[in-house]
Design a protein around this motif. Structure first.
Motif, PDB file in Angstrom:
ATOM      1  N   HIS A   1     -26.911  42.560 -49.831  1.00 48.34           N
ATOM      2  CA  HIS A   1     -26.907  42.125 -48.430  1.00 48.34           C
ATOM      3  C   HIS A   1     -25.683  42.697 -47.718  1.00 48.34           C
ATOM      4  O   HIS A   1     -25.789  43.249 -46.609  1.00 48.34           O
ATOM      5  N   TRP A   2     -24.519  42.556 -48.322  1.00 48.90           N
ATOM      6  CA  TRP A   2     -23.255  43.059 -47.753  1.00 48.90           C
ATOM      7  C   TRP A   2     -23.323  44.568 -47.524  1.00 48.90           C
ATOM      8  O   TRP A   2     -22.969  45.060 -46.448  1.00 48.90           O
ATOM      9  N   ARG A   3     -23.789  45.307 -48.526  1.00 57.31           N
ATOM     10  CA  ARG A   3     -23.855  46.765 -48.401  1.00 57.31           C
ATOM     11  C   ARG A   3     -24.801  47.184 -47.269  1.00 57.31           C
ATOM     12  O   ARG A   3     -24.469  48.078 -46.475  1.00 57.31           O
ATOM     13  N   ASP A   4     -25.958  46.562 -47.190  1.00 54.49           N
ATOM     14  CA  ASP A   4     -26.896  46.909 -46.125  1.00 54.49           C
ATOM     15  C   ASP A   4     -26.339  46.532 -44.751  1.00 54.49           C
ATOM     16  O   ASP A   4     -26.518  47.269 -43.776  1.00 54.49           O
ATOM     17  N   PHE A   5     -25.667  45.381 -44.678  1.00 52.04           N
ATOM     18  CA  PHE A   5     -25.100  44.930 -43.401  1.00 52.04           C
ATOM     19  C   PHE A   5     -24.087  45.944 -42.882  1.00 52.04           C
ATOM     20  O   PHE A   5     -24.067  46.267 -41.682  1.00 52.04           O
ATOM     21  N   ILE A   6     -23.252  46.455 -43.754  1.00 48.89           N
ATOM     22  CA  ILE A   6     -22.261  47.460 -43.371  1.00 48.89           C
ATOM     23  C   ILE A   6     -22.945  48.692 -42.784  1.00 48.89           C
ATOM     24  O   ILE A   6     -22.523  49.229 -41.755  1.00 48.89           O
ATOM     25  N   MET A   7     -23.999  49.138 -43.453  1.00 47.78           N
ATOM     26  CA  MET A   7     -24.700  50.356 -43.017  1.00 47.78           C
ATOM     27  C   MET A   7     -25.423  50.139 -41.696  1.00 47.78           C
ATOM     28  O   MET A   7     -25.337  50.962 -40.780  1.00 47.78           O
ATOM     29  N   VAL A   8     -26.152  49.034 -41.587  1.00 48.59           N
ATOM     30  CA  VAL A   8     -26.913  48.770 -40.369  1.00 48.59           C
ATOM     31  C   VAL A   8     -25.983  48.670 -39.164  1.00 48.59           C
ATOM     32  O   VAL A   8     -26.312  49.130 -38.069  1.00 48.59           O
ATOM     33  N   ASN A   9     -24.800  48.089 -39.354  1.00 50.62           N
ATOM     34  CA  ASN A   9     -23.857  47.904 -38.257  1.00 50.62           C
ATOM     35  C   ASN A   9     -22.892  49.072 -38.080  1.00 50.62           C
ATOM     36  O   ASN A   9     -21.969  48.992 -37.268  1.00 50.62           O
ATOM     37  N   ASN A  10     -23.102  50.137 -38.862  1.00 48.83           N
ATOM     38  CA  ASN A  10     -22.278  51.352 -38.728  1.00 48.83           C
ATOM     39  C   ASN A  10     -20.785  51.014 -38.772  1.00 48.83           C
ATOM     40  O   ASN A  10     -19.997  51.456 -37.933  1.00 48.83           O
ATOM     41  N   MET A  11     -20.393  50.257 -39.788  1.00 50.41           N
ATOM     42  CA  MET A  11     -19.011  49.799 -39.896  1.00 50.41           C
ATOM     43  C   MET A  11     -18.159  50.843 -40.609  1.00 50.41           C
ATOM     44  O   MET A  11     -17.853  50.742 -41.803  1.00 50.41           O
ATOM     45  N   THR A  12     -17.795  51.870 -39.877  1.00 50.95           N
ATOM     46  CA  THR A  12     -16.955  52.909 -40.455  1.00 50.95           C
ATOM     47  C   THR A  12     -15.608  52.322 -40.857  1.00 50.95           C
ATOM     48  O   THR A  12     -15.044  51.484 -40.167  1.00 50.95           O
ATOM     49  N   GLY A  13     -15.114  52.765 -42.007  1.00 52.35           N
ATOM     50  CA  GLY A  13     -13.846  52.265 -42.516  1.00 52.35           C
ATOM     51  C   GLY A  13     -13.905  52.090 -44.018  1.00 52.35           C
ATOM     52  O   GLY A  13     -14.824  52.567 -44.695  1.00 52.35           O
ATOM     53  N   ILE A  14     -12.914  51.392 -44.566  1.00 46.85           N
ATOM     54  CA  ILE A  14     -12.777  51.174 -46.004  1.00 46.85           C
ATOM     55  C   ILE A  14     -13.233  49.756 -46.325  1.00 46.85           C
ATOM     56  O   ILE A  14     -12.806  48.799 -45.673  1.00 46.85           O
ATOM     57  N   HIS A  15     -14.098  49.602 -47.338  1.00 47.25           N
ATOM     58  CA  HIS A  15     -14.703  48.301 -47.616  1.00 47.25           C
ATOM     59  C   HIS A  15     -14.505  47.866 -49.057  1.00 47.25           C
ATOM     60  O   HIS A  15     -14.611  48.679 -49.992  1.00 47.25           O
ATOM     61  N   LEU A  16     -14.239  46.565 -49.226  1.00 45.02           N
ATOM     62  CA  LEU A  16     -14.291  45.919 -50.525  1.00 45.02           C
ATOM     63  C   LEU A  16     -14.753  44.490 -50.346  1.00 45.02           C
ATOM     64  O   LEU A  16     -14.641  43.936 -49.244  1.00 45.02           O
ATOM     65  N   ARG A  17     -15.270  43.903 -51.422  1.00 37.69           N
ATOM     66  CA  ARG A  17     -15.833  42.556 -51.354  1.00 37.69           C
ATOM     67  C   ARG A  17     -15.263  41.700 -52.467  1.00 37.69           C
ATOM     68  O   ARG A  17     -15.067  42.160 -53.595  1.00 37.69           O
ATOM     69  N   LYS A  18     -15.007  40.436 -52.157  1.00 43.61           N
ATOM     70  CA  LYS A  18     -14.553  39.474 -53.143  1.00 43.61           C
ATOM     71  C   LYS A  18     -15.341  38.176 -52.989  1.00 43.61           C
ATOM     72  O   LYS A  18     -15.730  37.799 -51.881  1.00 43.61           O
ATOM     73  N   SER A  19     -15.546  37.494 -54.101  1.00 44.00           N
ATOM     74  CA  SER A  19     -16.214  36.200 -54.072  1.00 44.00           C
ATOM     75  C   SER A  19     -15.270  35.155 -53.503  1.00 44.00           C
ATOM     76  O   SER A  19     -14.064  35.386 -53.342  1.00 44.00           O
ATOM     77  N   ASN A  20     -15.815  33.989 -53.222  1.00 43.99           N
ATOM     78  CA  ASN A  20     -14.999  32.895 -52.693  1.00 43.99           C
ATOM     79  C   ASN A  20     -13.858  32.544 -53.645  1.00 43.99           C
ATOM     80  O   ASN A  20     -12.736  32.239 -53.218  1.00 43.99           O
ATOM     81  N   ALA A  21     -14.130  32.591 -54.950  1.00 42.90           N
ATOM     82  CA  ALA A  21     -13.082  32.277 -55.933  1.00 42.90           C
ATOM     83  C   ALA A  21     -12.050  33.393 -56.020  1.00 42.90           C
ATOM     84  O   ALA A  21     -10.835  33.140 -56.036  1.00 42.90           O
TER      85      ALA A  21
ATOM     86  N   GLY B   1     -18.107  58.321 -43.101  1.00 43.54           N
ATOM     87  CA  GLY B   1     -17.094  57.471 -42.487  1.00 43.54           C
ATOM     88  C   GLY B   1     -17.116  56.047 -43.005  1.00 43.54           C
ATOM     89  O   GLY B   1     -16.193  55.267 -42.737  1.00 43.54           O
ATOM     90  N   ILE B   2     -18.182  55.684 -43.734  1.00 44.06           N
ATOM     91  CA  ILE B   2     -18.292  54.354 -44.334  1.00 44.06           C
ATOM     92  C   ILE B   2     -18.004  54.499 -45.822  1.00 44.06           C
ATOM     93  O   ILE B   2     -18.775  55.127 -46.563  1.00 44.06           O
ATOM     94  N   HIS B   3     -16.906  53.925 -46.271  1.00 40.41           N
ATOM     95  CA  HIS B   3     -16.472  54.115 -47.658  1.00 40.41           C
ATOM     96  C   HIS B   3     -16.327  52.771 -48.367  1.00 40.41           C
ATOM     97  O   HIS B   3     -15.441  51.974 -48.028  1.00 40.41           O
ATOM     98  N   ILE B   4     -17.225  52.523 -49.319  1.00 39.56           N
ATOM     99  CA  ILE B   4     -17.110  51.341 -50.170  1.00 39.56           C
ATOM    100  C   ILE B   4     -16.314  51.745 -51.405  1.00 39.56           C
ATOM    101  O   ILE B   4     -16.695  52.671 -52.128  1.00 39.56           O
ATOM    102  N   ILE B   5     -15.203  51.074 -51.627  1.00 41.30           N
ATOM    103  CA  ILE B   5     -14.299  51.451 -52.710  1.00 41.30           C
ATOM    104  C   ILE B   5     -14.983  51.303 -54.066  1.00 41.30           C
ATOM    105  O   ILE B   5     -15.507  50.237 -54.401  1.00 41.30           O
ATOM    106  N   GLU B   6     -14.980  52.368 -54.837  1.00 36.77           N
ATOM    107  CA  GLU B   6     -15.566  52.319 -56.167  1.00 36.77           C
ATOM    108  C   GLU B   6     -14.708  51.439 -57.075  1.00 36.77           C
ATOM    109  O   GLU B   6     -13.484  51.572 -57.112  1.00 36.77           O
ATOM    110  N   GLY B   7     -15.337  50.539 -57.784  1.00 36.76           N
ATOM    111  CA  GLY B   7     -14.612  49.655 -58.681  1.00 36.76           C
ATOM    112  C   GLY B   7     -13.806  48.586 -57.974  1.00 36.76           C
ATOM    113  O   GLY B   7     -12.814  48.081 -58.519  1.00 36.76           O
TER     114      GLY B   7
END
Length: 509
Positions: free
Chosen positions: A436-456, A365-371
Motif C-alpha cells: 500500500h505504501w509503495r503504491d501510494f508513493i508512486m500514485v502521488n508522484n512523491m519524488t524524494g528518498i523514502h523509508l518505512r518503519k512500523s509503529n514499534a 526521482g522516487i527512491h525507496i531505500i534498499e534494505g
C-alpha cells in the motif's frame, strides 16, 4: 459607510455536455460585485460531490479591481452549496434554470437582499440559519468550550435536548413556508439532519466523554431514526448524517458483542456488518476502514442511499489518491451497481491513478531505500547528504493531515528546484501495509528518498529526533537538517505554510 457585496446568481439554460446518457448539464452563472472594494479579494463556493469539504470541490471566484466577478457552474440537478466569504459560510440552494441575487454586508457579513426566481428558497435557508455554526460549536474547542462543561447529564439537559427542540422548530418554520411541497420536504430534511450533525460533532469533538457516555449520546441522537430519506436526491446534510450514523451502528454492535463470551465474540457476525470481528479487522487492514464501513451501509441502507454513499467513499479515496483502498470499493460499485450514474466519472479517476502508478514505477526521482528495514537511525540516511539541506517529513498513509499536505509539496519542490535541498520521507506503517505504501508513493508522484518503519520500530527515531516525549508521535511532523547534518527542532513549518517554510529552508542553504 458600509461596504456591500452584491452577488447575483444567474442561471442560463445552456445545455453543454452529458453527465450520463440521461442527464445533461446546464450552466449556473454566478456573478456579482463587491462595492467599494479596497483590495484584491475572492469569494469561494463549495459544491460537494455528495457531502463534505474537499479542496477540488471549492471554486475560487476572483473579484476584479472594481469588485466584479463571474463564474459558470454546470448543474444537472438541484444542489446545495456553501457560499464562503472570509470567515462566514452560508448554505445556498441552486437549481438549473433559476436566478438568485444576494447582497452581503461586508462590515457585519450578513445577507440583506434576496432577488430572483430562487430567492424565496434561499431567504428561508438564511432565516433558519442553514449552514451557520450554532453557538455551542462557535464557543470553542475541546477543553475551552463553556457549553461542554459539566456532567454528561447536565450537558444533555443544557445543550443537546434544547438544540434538538430548536431543530424541530426550524423544521416547522420550513413546513409553514409558502414554498412548494417538494422544496419544503427537501429543505426540512436538510435542517433536521444538520441539527444532528452539529450535535454529533459536539459530542465527539468537543465534549470530554468516555465510550460508554458517547454510546448513550448516540442512542439519544439516533435511536429513534434511520438513514431513510424523505426526499431523493438528498442534500449534503442528509448524507453527512448517513455517514455519522455508521458510528451509531458501531456503538450498538459493540454493546451486542460485549454481551457475548470471548469464545463467541471473535466468530459471531457483528451486527450491521455481518462479518466476524476477526474478519472485520482483517478487512480493515487489507482494504481499509472505509470498506468495513461500506459493509454496514450495504447491509442497512436502502439501495439509492447505499449507492450514493459508495460513490462518495470511492470519490474520497480518489481525492486522497489512495488507489489501494479505492479499488475494492470500485469493485463493489461495478458488481452491485453496474449502471450507476456515478460509475463513469469514478472509473476515469481510478484509471488516472493506475496510469500514474505505472508511470512512476520507472521514475528515478522516487527512491525507496534498499534494505530500509535494517536502518536504525535517521542519521544513517541524513549523513549521506552532508553539504545539502534535508527536509524530513514524518508521515503515514493513514494520516489525513499528512495526505492533505501533499498537495502543497509540488510548489515547495519547485521553489528549491536545482538547489541543494533533499526531501526525505519517513513513513509509519506496519509491514502489512508495505505494498500500500509503495503504491501510494508512486500514485502521488512523491519524488524524494523514502523509508518505512512500523509503529514499534519508529519509536527509536522519535527518541533521537524529539527529546520532548510530549511532542513525539504527532503526524505529520517535519525537521530540517543543516548542511552539517544537524537537526533543527524548533517549529519547522508545513508545506501548506508556504513562504514561512521556504524562508526556514533558505536560511540554511
Amino acid at each position: 459607510m458600509k461596504n456591500l457585496i452584491t452577488i447575483s446568481l444567474t442561471i442560463g439554460v445552456i445545455i453543454t455536455l452529458l453527465l450520463t446518457p440521461s442527464e445533461t448539464l446546464a450552466q449556473f452563472k454566478l456573478s456579482g460585485k463587491v462595492e467599494h472594494l479596497q483590495q484584491a479579494d475572492t469569494i469561494q463556493l463549495n459544491i460537494p460531490y455528495l457531502y463534505g469539504y474537499y479542496y477540488e470541490n471549492i471554486k475560487q471566484i476572483r473579484l476584479d479591481k472594481q469588485g466584479n466577478f463571474t463564474a459558470d457552474i454546470p448543474l444537472s440537478t438541484t444542489k446545495f452549496a456553501t457560499l464562503m466569504y472570509h470567515s462566514r459560510l452560508w448554505t445556498i440552494m441552486m437549481k438549473p434554470g433559476k436566478q438568485l441575487e444576494v447582497t452581503i454586508n461586508s462590515t457585519d457579513t450578513t445577507l440583506s437582499t434576496f432577488k430572483g426566481s430562487i430567492a424565496a428558497e434561499n431567504k428561508l435557508l438564511y432565516q433558519v440559519d442553514a449552514g451557520q455554526k450554532p453557538a455551542f460549536i462557535a464557543a470553542g474547542t475541546r477543553g475551552n468550550n463553556s457549553y461542554a462543561k459539566g456532567t454528561v447529564a447536565e450537558i444533555t439537559e443544557k445543550v443537546i435536548k434544547p438544540q434538538l427542540k430548536l431543530g424541530e422548530t426550524r423544521v416547522t418554520q420550513v413546513r409553514a413556508s409558502a414554498l412548494n411541497t417538494a422544496d419544503k420536504r427537501l429543505i426540512a430534511q436538510e435542517i433536521r439532519t444538520e441539527t444532528l450533525n452539529w450535535l454529533n460533532f459536539f459530542a465527539r469533538g468537543i465534549m470530554n466523554v468516555n465510550k460508554a457516555d458517547l454510546m448513550g449520546l448516540y442512542k439519544l441522537l439516533y435511536g429513534s431514526i434511520k438513514p431513510e430519506p424523505d426526499v431523493l436526491p438528498a442534500g449534503p446534510q442528509f448524507y453527512q448524517f448517513a455517514d455519522d450514523y455508521i458510528g451509531y451502528m458501531e456503538s450498538q454492535a459493540v454493546i451486542y458483542m460485549q454481551g457475548l463470551d470471548k469464545a463467541k465474540a471473535n466468530t459471531t457476525p457483528v451486527p450491521y456488518f455481518n462479518v466476524s470481528f476477526d474478519d472485520a479487522i482483517a478487512l480493515a487492514k487489507s482494504k481499509g476502514k472505509l470498506y468495513v464501513n461500506w459493509l454496514a451501509v450495504k447491509n442497512t441502507y436502502n439501495k439509492p442511499v447505499a449507492e450514493a454513499m459508495l460513490a462518495q467513499f470511492i470519490n474520497a479515496k480518489c481525492s486522497e489518491k489512495d488507489l489501494t483502498e479505492a479499488r475494492p470499493l470500485m469493485d463493489e460499485m461495478i458488481n452491485l451497481y453496474p449502471q450507476s450514474k456515478y460509475r463513469p466519472q469514478l472509473a476515469a479517476r481510478i484509471a488516472n491513478m493506475q496510469s500514474a502508478l505505472v508511470t512512476n514505477k520507472s521514475n528515478e526521482g522516487i527512491h525507496i531505500i534498499e534494505g530500509f528495514e535494517k536502518i536504525n537511525s535517521i542519521y544513517e540516511i541524513v549523513n549521506r547528504y552532508k553539504g545539502k539541506v534535508v527536509y524530513l517529513d514524518i508521515w503515514g498513509t493513514w494520516c489525513g493531515p499528512c495526505r492533505d499536505e501533499l498537495r502543497f509539496v509540488p510548489e515547495l519542490k519547485k521553489q528549491f528546484e536545482g538547489k541543494n535541498v533533499v526531501f526525505i520521507y519517513l513513513d509509519m506503517d506496519d509491514d502489512i501495509k508495505d505494498a500500500h505504501w509503495r503504491d501510494f508513493i508512486m500514485v502521488n508522484n512523491m519524488t524524494g528518498i523514502h523509508l518505512r518503519k512500523s509503529n514499534a520500530d519508529i519509536q527509536k527515531f522519535w527518541d533521537e529526533l524529539q527529546p520532548d516525549k510530549n511532542k513525539q508521535g504527532s503526524y505529520p511532523t517535519y525537521f530540517i537538517f543543516d548542511k552539517s547534518g544537524k537537526a533543527i527542532i524548533n517549529d519547522i513549518k508545513r508545506p501548506s505554510n508556504k513562504t514561512l517554510l521556504y524562508q526556514q529552508i533558505a536560511q540554511y542553504l
